[in-house]
Design a protein around this motif. Structure first.
Motif, short mmCIF file in Angstrom:
data_model
loop_
_atom_site.label_atom_id
_atom_site.label_comp_id
_atom_site.label_asym_id
_atom_site.label_seq_id
_atom_site.Cartn_x
_atom_site.Cartn_y
_atom_site.Cartn_z
N UNK A 125 0.85 -1.18 0.00
CA UNK A 125 0.00 0.00 0.00
C UNK A 125 0.88 1.23 0.00
N UNK A 126 0.31 2.36 -0.38
CA UNK A 126 1.11 3.55 -0.59
C UNK A 126 0.30 4.80 -0.34
N UNK A 127 0.98 5.88 0.03
CA UNK A 127 0.34 7.19 0.05
C UNK A 127 0.14 7.74 -1.34
N UNK A 128 0.77 7.14 -2.34
CA UNK A 128 0.57 7.57 -3.73
C UNK A 128 -0.88 7.35 -4.14
N UNK A 129 -1.47 8.28 -4.88
CA UNK A 129 -2.79 8.02 -5.47
C UNK A 129 -2.68 6.99 -6.59
N UNK A 130 -3.82 6.47 -7.00
CA UNK A 130 -3.83 5.40 -8.00
C UNK A 130 -3.19 5.84 -9.31
N UNK A 131 -3.39 7.09 -9.73
CA UNK A 131 -2.78 7.56 -10.97
C UNK A 131 -1.26 7.40 -10.95
N UNK A 132 -0.66 7.68 -9.80
CA UNK A 132 0.78 7.55 -9.68
C UNK A 132 1.17 6.08 -9.60
N UNK A 133 0.41 5.28 -8.87
CA UNK A 133 0.72 3.86 -8.77
C UNK A 133 0.67 3.18 -10.12
N UNK A 134 -0.19 3.66 -11.02
CA UNK A 134 -0.26 3.07 -12.35
C UNK A 134 1.02 3.32 -13.14
N UNK A 135 1.79 4.33 -12.75
CA UNK A 135 3.11 4.54 -13.33
C UNK A 135 4.15 3.69 -12.61
N UNK A 136 4.08 3.67 -11.28
CA UNK A 136 5.08 2.99 -10.47
C UNK A 136 5.06 1.47 -10.69
N UNK A 137 3.89 0.87 -10.70
CA UNK A 137 3.80 -0.60 -10.70
C UNK A 137 4.48 -1.25 -11.91
N UNK A 138 4.21 -0.82 -13.15
CA UNK A 138 4.89 -1.48 -14.27
C UNK A 138 6.39 -1.23 -14.29
N UNK A 139 6.83 -0.04 -13.85
CA UNK A 139 8.26 0.23 -13.80
C UNK A 139 8.93 -0.67 -12.76
N UNK A 140 8.27 -0.81 -11.61
CA UNK A 140 8.82 -1.68 -10.57
C UNK A 140 8.86 -3.13 -11.03
N UNK A 141 7.80 -3.57 -11.70
CA UNK A 141 7.76 -4.95 -12.19
C UNK A 141 8.89 -5.21 -13.18
N UNK A 142 9.12 -4.26 -14.07
CA UNK A 142 10.21 -4.42 -15.05
C UNK A 142 11.56 -4.50 -14.37
N UNK A 143 11.67 -3.87 -13.19
CA UNK A 143 12.94 -3.89 -12.45
C UNK A 143 13.05 -5.08 -11.50
N UNK A 144 11.98 -5.88 -11.39
CA UNK A 144 12.03 -7.07 -10.54
C UNK A 144 11.25 -7.00 -9.26
N UNK A 145 10.48 -5.93 -9.03
CA UNK A 145 9.66 -5.79 -7.83
C UNK A 145 8.22 -6.12 -8.19
#
Length: 270
Positions: A125-145
């Protein structure tokens, strides 16, 4: 899996799994306020870290020095409409810049792999709003998270931290039957309080997150004595927030989980 074993770990994002120092939200709060002619230091910007971003802005405007600047510039106290306006200025800046701060924290990938080997589910979970998480999640996945579930700071009607809501939403999504078999890992006091309010074991991070105030370069350049002073200061803050354990970063998590399982087997609860 035994009911005396852990079932899930719920992680924060910035300062916990990615973005050593939690620089993305901190720096962009500074930048957003600057567009209104208001100077906010990095230390001030990091103070309310862990709250949802609108509440974070509201908290910053309540800081006397910042509120004095606002009144001197605009001739009146800040209002709810001003909070909304700063938030609307902040959001596109956050979305545009968050990818620059999405690198995994050292040790995070290996720790998540070890959790999966143990059969644990991984929430977040995050303090980030969903719009920001939609950017973070695929980038993190590509990096191995990769996590099993993610809850954003603006998507629950009940609200965000320090309430238990996002942590408990993870339990519902992951079908975890007992909060006592869950661990919340976070770099901020509101995130630790979130875990305590949810009835979970809580682990605070002393050096990788916003309270430490360290960029990766500053961390690498710091002397052992300097790091120890920061470690002790943040440890005190986290323990005051109710943390059961305080470690330097997510890389140090596995021995803590072993100890929690020992305590569970002995009949202890968070």
């Amino acid at each position: 899996m035994s009911d005396k074993q852990l079932a899930a770990v719920i992680f924060d994002w910035a300062g916990t799994l990615v973005d050593f120092g939690s620089l993305a939200p901190t720096q962009i709060f500074v930048d957003a306020f600057a567009t209104f002619g208001i100077t906010v230091s990095l230390a001030q910007a990091s103070g309310p870290m862990g709250l949802s971003k609108r509440h974070h802005i509201q908290s910053l405007l309540a800081v006397p020095e910042i509120q004095q600047q606002w009144q001197a510039r605009f001739g009146r106290p800040s209002s709810e409409a001003d909070i909304d306006e700063i938030y609307e200025r902040f959001m596109p800046m956050q979305i545009a810049k968050v990818g620059e701060y999405s690198a995994p924290i050292p040790g995070a990938i290996d720790t998540l792999a070890a959790l999966r080997q143990r059969g644990l589910k991984i929430g977040s979970c995050s303090g980030y709003p969903r719009q920001v998480m939609e950017v973070v999640l695929p980038l993190a996945k590509a990096a191995g998270i990769v996590v099993d579930h993610a809850v954003a700071g603006d998507e629950l009607p009940a609200g965000g931290r320090p309430g238990a809501y996002m942590a408990l939403a993870n339990l519902l999504a992951l079908a975890i039957p007992d909060v006592c078999r869950c661990v919340k890992v976070d770099d901020t006091r509101p995130g630790i309080e979130e875990g305590r309010n949810a009835g979970m074991w809580t682990v605070g991070l002393a050096l990788s997150g916003a309270p430490a105030g360290l960029t990766p370069a500053a961390f690498a350049a710091a002397t052992p004595a300097e790091l120890d002073a920061i470690r002790q200061r943040v440890r005190t803050e986290h323990l005051a927030g109710g943390a059961h354990y305080v470690i330097d970063s997510v890389a140090d998590l596995l021995p803590v989980l072993d100890d929690i399982e020992r305590r569970l087997a002995a009949g202890e609860r968070p």
